[in-house]
Write an enzyme that holds these catalytic residues in place. Sequence first.
Site, short mmCIF file in Angstrom:
data_model
loop_
_atom_site.label_atom_id
_atom_site.label_comp_id
_atom_site.label_asym_id
_atom_site.label_seq_id
_atom_site.Cartn_x
_atom_site.Cartn_y
_atom_site.Cartn_z
N ASP A 149 -11.44 2.78 3.81
CA ASP A 149 -12.04 1.45 4.14
C ASP A 149 -13.57 1.41 3.84
O ASP A 149 -13.88 0.35 3.62
CB ASP A 149 -11.38 0.80 5.36
CG ASP A 149 -10.14 0.01 5.15
OD1 ASP A 149 -10.03 -0.69 4.00
OD2 ASP A 149 -9.63 -0.15 6.17
N GLN A 191 -5.15 -1.19 9.58
CA GLN A 191 -5.15 -2.74 9.24
C GLN A 191 -5.58 -3.68 10.03
O GLN A 191 -5.27 -3.93 11.26
CB GLN A 191 -3.56 -3.27 8.75
CG GLN A 191 -3.29 -4.55 8.22
CD GLN A 191 -3.99 -4.36 6.80
OE1 GLN A 191 -3.98 -3.37 5.89
NE2 GLN A 191 -4.37 -5.53 6.27
N LYS A 229 0.82 -1.25 -0.12
CA LYS A 229 0.13 0.01 0.01
C LYS A 229 0.88 1.24 -0.16
O LYS A 229 0.53 2.04 -0.83
CB LYS A 229 -0.78 -0.07 1.23
CG LYS A 229 -2.11 -0.90 1.02
CD LYS A 229 -2.77 -1.16 2.36
CE LYS A 229 -3.84 -2.08 2.44
NZ LYS A 229 -4.40 -2.52 3.73
N1 GUN Z 1 -7.43 -6.86 6.10
C1 GUN Z 1 -7.87 -7.55 5.21
N2 GUN Z 1 -8.42 -6.69 4.09
C2 GUN Z 1 -8.37 -5.55 4.70
C3 GUN Z 1 -9.04 -4.27 4.16
O1 GUN Z 1 -9.64 -4.19 2.96
N3 GUN Z 1 -8.88 -3.06 4.96
C4 GUN Z 1 -8.18 -3.30 6.10
N4 GUN Z 1 -7.98 -2.25 6.82
N5 GUN Z 1 -7.85 -4.39 6.68
C5 GUN Z 1 -7.87 -5.61 5.84
#
Ligand code: GUN
Length: 296
Positions: A121, A98, A54
């Site tokens: 998100d 996350q 990311k």
């Molecule tokens: N963990 C797995 N997929 C995601 C996601 O799309 N966003 C976040 N914040 N954590 C994750």
Amino acid sequence: MSAQIIDGKAFAAKVRGQVGEHVAALKADHGITPGLAVVLVGEDPASQVYVRSKGKMTNEVGMKSVEHKLDEATSEADLLALIEQLNNDATIHGILVQLPLPKHLDEDLVINSINPAKDVDGFHISNVGLLGTGQKSMVPCTPLGCLMMLRDHHGSLSGMDAVVIGRSNIVGKPMAQLLLGDSCTVTIAHSRTKDLPEVVGRADIVVAAVGRPEMVPGEWIKKGATVIDVGINRIERDGKIKLVGDVDFASCSAVAGAITPVPGGVGPMTIACLLANTVTACCRANGLAEPEGLTA
Ligand code: GUN
């Protein structure tokens, strides 16, 4: 194989290109650089890989990337204090915590402490409610990526029968809302669904998001249906580690009209949509027109 392959890797590169153009214009015309903060608590190896990826892609499209790596034992109070600091930081337009979080932290409490306008998100209850009522919201990245690919492939989705397998808050439920918003007839199937093969067999669109390797065989799929495979499962086959989806690609691609591969399908779209959401959040925060085609 008869199915057309929906190339998520190429599509994601195109989306990132569009995001990069918007970022360049925001800088040149308004002196604004969109900023994304990612918070990682603990040492989960898969999460570390995602967060690194990311950060790299955020920088590549010209945005500001900030990473906060916190110790596994971080207290809830300290995490909430960091989120409050990021909520109040005008150079940060998107905040992503996350998941999963270590067990001692209340995930709902943490997510709902993010300013909904910065919740790239789309997990905050305000955004969930806005999406469910068809109002402007931040849309969860993976379902948004799936929707973009479906719209690109079909044009209009109106009147299509869609079956989403999986009812998670991250993928299944928001995916169903998005498909409903595009006037599909939507069924959410899950582990207690009676006669899953029959339900899946009715679908023009199948979105598989269960996290079980190759659980959907080609026999379940209606001829010509579009199959979107959200699963990313690591399995061992012939002594090697292999990535497979939630659908059995070999048999499903013989029946489907179009299908996303794993890897190279939905996966790359998730980060591309995170970057798109960050630009959208930045434009909204500054009262500027939102980029077209990058939101639901
Ligand atoms: N963990 C797995 N997929 C995601 C996601 O799309 N966003 C976040 N914040 N954590 C994750």
